[in-house]
Design a protein around this motif. Structure first.
Motif, PDB file in Angstrom:
ATOM      1  N   LYS A 193      37.344  35.909  43.516  1.00 44.07           N
ATOM      2  CA  LYS A 193      37.068  36.134  44.665  1.00 44.07           C
ATOM      3  C   LYS A 193      35.627  35.804  45.299  1.00 44.07           C
ATOM      4  O   LYS A 193      34.408  36.102  44.112  1.00 44.07           O
ATOM      5  CB  LYS A 193      37.830  37.175  45.676  1.00 44.07           C
ATOM      6  N   TYR A 194      35.088  35.507  46.283  1.00 41.56           N
ATOM      7  CA  TYR A 194      33.987  35.240  47.288  1.00 41.56           C
ATOM      8  C   TYR A 194      33.344  34.099  45.995  1.00 41.56           C
ATOM      9  O   TYR A 194      31.755  34.734  45.715  1.00 41.56           O
ATOM     10  CB  TYR A 194      33.722  36.173  47.333  1.00 41.56           C
ATOM     11  N   ASP A 207      44.876  37.870  45.047  1.00 40.70           N
ATOM     12  CA  ASP A 207      45.567  39.179  44.285  1.00 40.70           C
ATOM     13  C   ASP A 207      45.881  39.721  43.719  1.00 40.70           C
ATOM     14  O   ASP A 207      45.791  41.010  43.491  1.00 40.70           O
ATOM     15  CB  ASP A 207      46.874  39.201  45.579  1.00 40.70           C
ATOM     16  N   PRO A 249      41.119  39.592  38.281  1.00 42.30           N
ATOM     17  CA  PRO A 249      40.158  40.509  38.962  1.00 42.30           C
ATOM     18  C   PRO A 249      39.076  39.853  40.772  1.00 42.30           C
ATOM     19  O   PRO A 249      39.415  39.035  40.541  1.00 42.30           O
ATOM     20  CB  PRO A 249      39.384  40.725  37.801  1.00 42.30           C
ATOM     21  N   GLN A 250      38.735  41.239  40.947  1.00 43.78           N
ATOM     22  CA  GLN A 250      37.755  40.360  42.355  1.00 43.78           C
ATOM     23  C   GLN A 250      37.074  39.595  41.708  1.00 43.78           C
ATOM     24  O   GLN A 250      36.781  39.109  43.248  1.00 43.78           O
ATOM     25  CB  GLN A 250      36.937  41.970  42.400  1.00 43.78           C
ATOM     26  N   THR A 251      36.468  39.596  40.252  1.00 40.42           N
ATOM     27  CA  THR A 251      35.584  38.427  40.520  1.00 40.42           C
ATOM     28  C   THR A 251      35.861  37.147  40.608  1.00 40.42           C
ATOM     29  O   THR A 251      34.388  36.081  41.051  1.00 40.42           O
ATOM     30  CB  THR A 251      34.396  38.854  38.989  1.00 40.42           C
TER      31      THR A 251
END
Length: 209
Positions: free
Chosen positions: A186-187, A179, A182-184
């Motif tokens: 996740k997924y 959380d 960075p967004q990278t």
């Protein structure tokens, strides 16, 4: 580009390409946990189930954290904890995508596609090398993670060099790292064809053209 890691200090030669320094070559793809096979001695102690392999990987990464590095080792433990929780949260989606393989893969096998941490890394910048607690490589740039309760000269130097830097205080390690990273992070499985394990034997050079 080559990123040295696992070192508190650099020897007199500060050339990142010096083969005497432990390091990893990065390029146009993310550096993942499965980007290269684990060393043979790590593989030999990971005979068993998925949990045994995760534990072996974590202990191997901890070996690069240094002797007096409780925060770095806490980060490694929290990172694997939160990766597992993230995969569990998306288990139905992952299981549906793997159903066609009739049980050959399990959702937790996607863990090995996550970004690989490099403890005590040294990031090249303008002809010099800057140290950080952890580094990750996201296909075209490095992400530095500093484990500090407040801004430090080292954190400031990383940011001044244009390196994406995340500072995490002690309390952050008790929360969900995904959380605050960075967004990278996740997924990480969505651009991958199939799960791949780092617990595989390397193919000797010259065997395949």
């Amino acid at each position: 580009m080559r990123i040295p890691f696992g070192l508190d200090r650099l020897p007199r030669t500060t050339d990142a390409d010096d083969p005497r320094l432990p390091g990893v070559v990065v390029g146009a793809e993310m550096l993942r946990l499965n980007s290269e096979p684990v060393p043979a001695d790590v593989m030999s102690v990971a005979i068993g189930d998925h949990a045994a392999r995760v534990d072996a990987m974590a202990r191997w990464l901890n070996g690069s954290c240094g002797d007096y590095s409780p925060q770095r080792q806490r980060f490694i433990g929290a990172y694997f904890r939160d990766l597992a929780a993230h995969l569990q949260q998306h288990e139905d989606e992952l299981a549906a995508g793997l159903k066609r393989y009739d049980g050959l893969y399990a959702p937790h096998d996607w863990l090995w596609s996550a970004l690989r941490p490099l403890p005590r890394a040294w990031l090249p910048s303008d002809g010099r090398l800057l140290s950080c607690d952890m580094a990750f490589w996201d296909s075209d740039h490095a992400i530095a993670v500093e484990l500090a309760g407040q801004e430090t000269d080292r954190t400031a130097a990383l940011r001044a060099a244009g390196i994406e830097t995340v500072r995490l205080g002690p309390d952050a390690l008790g929360g969900n790292l995904l959380d605050v990273l960075p967004q990278t992070f996740k997924y990480f499985w969505r651009d991958q064809v199939l799960p791949a394990s780092p617990f595989r034997r390397a193919i000797p050079q010259g065997v395949l053209a």
